[in-house]
Scaffold this active site. Structure first.
Site, PDB file in Angstrom:
ATOM      1  N   ASP A 180    -117.786 -14.792  10.932  1.00 48.27           N
ATOM      2  CA  ASP A 180    -118.811 -14.217  12.026  1.00 48.27           C
ATOM      3  C   ASP A 180    -118.833 -14.920  13.482  1.00 48.27           C
ATOM      4  O   ASP A 180    -119.640 -15.572  13.417  1.00 48.27           O
ATOM      5  CB  ASP A 180    -120.137 -13.978  11.530  1.00 48.27           C
ATOM      6  CG  ASP A 180    -120.804 -13.200  12.005  1.00 48.27           C
ATOM      7  OD1 ASP A 180    -120.575 -12.398  13.334  1.00 48.27           O
ATOM      8  OD2 ASP A 180    -122.219 -13.211  11.798  1.00 48.27           O
ATOM      9  N   GLU A 240    -124.458  -5.454   5.457  1.00 50.34           N
ATOM     10  CA  GLU A 240    -125.535  -5.675   5.787  1.00 50.34           C
ATOM     11  C   GLU A 240    -126.660  -4.808   5.759  1.00 50.34           C
ATOM     12  O   GLU A 240    -127.662  -4.576   6.571  1.00 50.34           O
ATOM     13  CB  GLU A 240    -125.745  -6.623   6.892  1.00 50.34           C
ATOM     14  CG  GLU A 240    -124.686  -7.757   7.207  1.00 50.34           C
ATOM     15  CD  GLU A 240    -124.807  -8.492   8.465  1.00 50.34           C
ATOM     16  OE1 GLU A 240    -125.192  -7.996   9.594  1.00 50.34           O
ATOM     17  OE2 GLU A 240    -124.271  -9.794   8.531  1.00 50.34           O
ATOM     18  N   GLU A 281    -123.988 -15.554  20.277  1.00 51.84           N
ATOM     19  CA  GLU A 281    -124.884 -15.862  19.247  1.00 51.84           C
ATOM     20  C   GLU A 281    -124.782 -17.276  18.879  1.00 51.84           C
ATOM     21  O   GLU A 281    -125.537 -17.878  18.735  1.00 51.84           O
ATOM     22  CB  GLU A 281    -124.556 -14.884  18.281  1.00 51.84           C
ATOM     23  CG  GLU A 281    -125.321 -14.981  17.142  1.00 51.84           C
ATOM     24  CD  GLU A 281    -125.002 -13.901  15.932  1.00 51.84           C
ATOM     25  OE1 GLU A 281    -124.224 -12.859  16.287  1.00 51.84           O
ATOM     26  OE2 GLU A 281    -125.676 -14.055  15.066  1.00 51.84           O
TER      27      GLU A 281
HETATM   28  O1  GCW Z   1    -123.433 -11.786  13.752  1.00 51.79           O
HETATM   29  C1  GCW Z   1    -124.029 -10.835  12.700  1.00 51.79           C
HETATM   30  C2  GCW Z   1    -125.305 -11.142  13.655  1.00 51.79           C
HETATM   31  C3  GCW Z   1    -125.859  -9.573  13.257  1.00 51.79           C
HETATM   32  C4  GCW Z   1    -125.070  -8.421  13.550  1.00 51.79           C
HETATM   33  C5  GCW Z   1    -123.880  -8.453  12.604  1.00 51.79           C
HETATM   34  C6  GCW Z   1    -122.901  -7.708  12.925  1.00 51.79           C
HETATM   35  C7  GCW Z   1    -125.466  -6.515  14.670  1.00 51.79           C
HETATM   36  O2  GCW Z   1    -126.093 -11.945  13.113  1.00 51.79           O
HETATM   37  O3  GCW Z   1    -127.296  -9.773  14.070  1.00 51.79           O
HETATM   38  O4  GCW Z   1    -125.768  -7.016  13.404  1.00 51.79           O
HETATM   39  O5  GCW Z   1    -123.252  -9.977  12.651  1.00 51.79           O
HETATM   40  O6  GCW Z   1    -121.928  -7.910  13.754  1.00 51.79           O
HETATM   41  O7  GCW Z   1    -123.073  -6.382  12.692  1.00 51.79           O
END
Ligand code: GCW
Length: 674
Positions: A360, A281, A388
């Site tokens: 995720d 990312e 989240e």
């Molecule tokens: O779940 C996603 C999140 C991001 C997060 C990323 C990760 C910290 O939306 O906010 O970044 O994973 O785990 O690196």
């Protein structure tokens, strides 16, 4: 105090229980110099829960009954036990004419665990006259990851601002210590204090301007057996060192990190190490220089090794710029594809940190096939305590039940019995540096976690990390009793709510392993196609007749990353567990489930059921008015009503989506918006 102490509130014990404890707590012998942390905790507990102030001595006593705390080697009583660095013993015995309750271990940290455990057992009603406990944690690394930024915001934080940072400064106050107490009481031994996305100012956290203050923080946490770790930016040699590269094979880069490590350890001799989100990312990593994750991680690990530090390297690596028209690339396969080939190439002080599922932190995903897929690599299981995708601490969603299922999952890596819990505790593949990481749900709100009942998630995480074999029902019961006292009705209703809540949330959001139907960006609330045509690789590809991604051997081939029999079980729509059906298969809406009902009708039914269950939670909570502290009662009630509103929105948006896609009405004729 402007915050509560969660399960460490130490409410007064009933008079008869307190009466029996008075003799024991009036004199406490602590055979350990510099042990104010132990004394303070014992004093706090006995003043609040028993109503007396103990007298402390630094030698054995002549008294009918007393408590003795000391490391094995400083005890006058010789006990032949091997407790390791973190194990402890509580034992009531007779010695030298006295009845003694002994709290012992091999290290100071073990004594801290022992004291917290003793208080806990007493509050849970165990008999102090008959203590006989020997506890050792199963996993070595039991960590929290804070996604806190230096400006005080928290990425995916739902409980206020950071307790560590504000306006680019490090906060140290009473709350810092109280946080360490909370964590030590559940056995957490490491905290990464900053976000894995290390951007802007955060890059400087390893710079001398912050190290002095970090040392102070580490000094506080050390007293409670907790090490401090930092997330770092892989390109720091460029940002901080003025080099023109961060190539891990460039000797100038390696040297820069070695010097950096030395500087950090000068301040913090027991610094834990680095957490790294690399090539993920938009964070820099070794791929930028044509190097592998192993080359990147090992270079850092060699800088830390002389000081005993570790590199925790995240496996959350995937193509986040996917074209939605690309049906070949499957994000679910990415972690395995990236890391499996590197198995065996990582240094001993590198640990790969793997999210529980391949995507995720959705409300339900299969277990990441890297567990059981890598035999020669240290592994940490990453769980998301912060909610989240599970209601953002507005919704009640206890995650302990889900985590327990994950831990009990049998990977079959070495035949039957190859449970995830045996991988993370290191025993299955005989590895030492394994464990747990939980993304913290803590902020500076009055109850630390936004939703008061979300404290149970933090508690359960710590308890499972200490002992993944623990029954989740028991952990829930403990948490309720420690937090709310002994009221049977409170125990009954709150445990009912907690134990059911994850399923409930799943029902009214995205059952069958579907996931993702959330609003992009903040991830709250329903949006069936919110992620459908975007670059993140998270598609369900619904059309008028079917939904889901074919991840079988006939589709993307994701199922092939599992050992048999999972490979075959997941591959076949008839044997695939139904709660993961849409994760693995593309399924027609008229497909009959085991119940005989169609997928579509079940989808409708679950969404109605989920909302009804939230209504039931509200009733259960209402029954507890006057049985729980009024501020907690009001806060939880308010959140439950928000949850109900939002659950209805989920129900209606999702059901409507399916109705519009299929044109098939609900068999029961309930209101679905056309
Ligand atoms: O779940 C996603 C999140 C991001 C997060 C990323 C990760 C910290 O939306 O906010 O970044 O994973 O785990 O690196």
């Amino acid at each position: 105090m402007d915050y509560r102490m969660c399960w460490l509130e130490y409410r007064g014990l009933p008079a008869d229980a307190a009466g029996k404890l008075k003799d024991w707590f009036s004199s406490v012998s602590i055979l350990e110099p510099g042990s104010s942390v132990l004394k303070d905790e014992i004093r706090r507990f006995s003043e609040r829960s028993i109503g007396i102030t103990p007298r402390f001595y630094s030698r054995p006593l002549k008294k009918e009954k007393y408590i003795m705390v000391g490391r094995l080697e400083s005890l006058p009583i010789k006990l032949d036990e091997n407790l390791g660095e973190e194990g402890f013993m509580l034992r009531t015995l007779e010695w030298n004419g006295s009845k003694i309750l002994l709290v012992t271990g091999e290290t100071k940290k073990a004594l801290v665990y022992g004291i917290f455990d003793l208080m806990k057992r007493i509050r849970l009603g165990e008999d102090i006259e008959k203590m006989n406990v020997l506890e050792k944690p199963k996993a070595k690394f039991r960590m929290l990851n804070h996604w806190d930024n230096l400006d005080g915001t928290i990425e995916r934080g739902y409980a206020g601002n950071s307790i560590f940072f504000k306006d680019n400064r490090i906060i140290i106050n009473q709350r810092t210590q109280d946080y360490a107490r909370l964590l030590a009481s559940i056995g957490i031994n490491g905290v990464v204090i900053n976000n894995v996305n290390v951007k802007k100012r955060e890059v400087y956290l390893i710079d001398s301007i912050y190290l002095k203050r970090l040392k102070k923080l580490a000094d506080i946490f050390r007293e409670y057996g907790i090490k401090i770790y930092l997330s770092i930016n892989f390109a720091s040699p460029v940002y901080l060192g003025g080099l023109d590269t961060a190539d891990p094979l460039d000797e100038r880069v390696a040297r820069w990190w070695r010097e950096k490590a030395r500087e950090i350890y000068d301040y913090i001799p027991d610094f834990g190490g680095f957490l790294v989100k690399a090539d993920s990312e938009f964070n820099p990593g070794p791929h930028m220089f044509g190097r592998t994750h192993a080359e990147g991680a090992n270079m850092l690990a060699r800088a830390l090794a002389p000081f005993g530090g570790v590199v925790i390297w995240r496996a959350f690596v995937y193509n986040c710029l996917q074209d939605w028209r690309d049906y070949k690339t499957d994000r679910a396969k990415a972690a395995y594809d990236n890391f499996k080939p590197l198995d065996g190439q990582f240094d001993d002080n590198v640990i790969i940190q793997i999210k529980y599922g391949p995507m995720d932190f959705q409300v339900r995903e299969p277990v990441n096939p890297l567990f059981g897929g890598m035999e020669r690599t240290n592994q940490i299981l990453e769980l998301q305590i912060t909610q989240e995708y599970t209601g953002q601490q507005i919704h009640l969603c206890f995650l302990g039940t889900l985590w327990k299922e994950i831990l009990e999952f049998d990977t079959f890596a070495k035949g039957e019995g190859s449970y995830v819990k045996r991988i993370v505790d290191g025993t299955l593949f005989d590895r030492e540096n394994n464990g747990f990481a939980g993304v913290s749900n803590v902020g500076d709100s009055v109850n630390w976690t936004g939703h008061d009942l979300a404290q149970a998630n933090l508690y359960a995480f710590g308890r499972l990390a200490w002992n993944p074999d623990e029954e989740i029902e028991r952990i829930v019961e403990e948490w309720i009793k420690l937090t709310f006292g002994d009221d049977e009705k409170v125990l009954e209703n709150v445990s009912y709510m907690l134990m059911k809540s994850h399923r409930t949330y799943e029902k009214y959001t995205t059952p069958f392993g579907l996931g993702w139907m959330v609003n992009p960006g903040h991830h709250y609330g329903p949006n069936p196609e919110g992620y459908e045509y975007s670059k993140w690789g998270t598609y369900h590809r619904a059309n008028w007749e079917a939904i889901g991604v074919d991840r079988t051997s006939r589709g993307t081939g994701y199922t092939l990353q599992y050992h048999s029999p999972w490979k075959e079980i997941y591959d076949d729509i008839n044997t695939c567990p139904e709660d993961l059906l849409l994760f693995f298969h593309r399924v027609r809406y008229d497909h009959r489930l085991k119940s005989g009902k169609t997928l579509l009708q079940t989808m409708y039914d679950l969404h109605f059921e989920g909302v009804e269950e939230v209504e039931e939670f509200i009733k259960k909570w209402e029954e507890l008015k006057d049985r729980v502290p009024p501020d907690i009662f009001e806060r939880v009630k308010e959140r439950l009503h928000m949850q109900l509103e939002h659950a209805k929105e989920w129900r209606d948006v999702i059901n409507t989506y399916f109705y519009r896609r299929t044109g098939i009405p609900d068999e029961k004729g309930r209101k679905i918006y056309p």
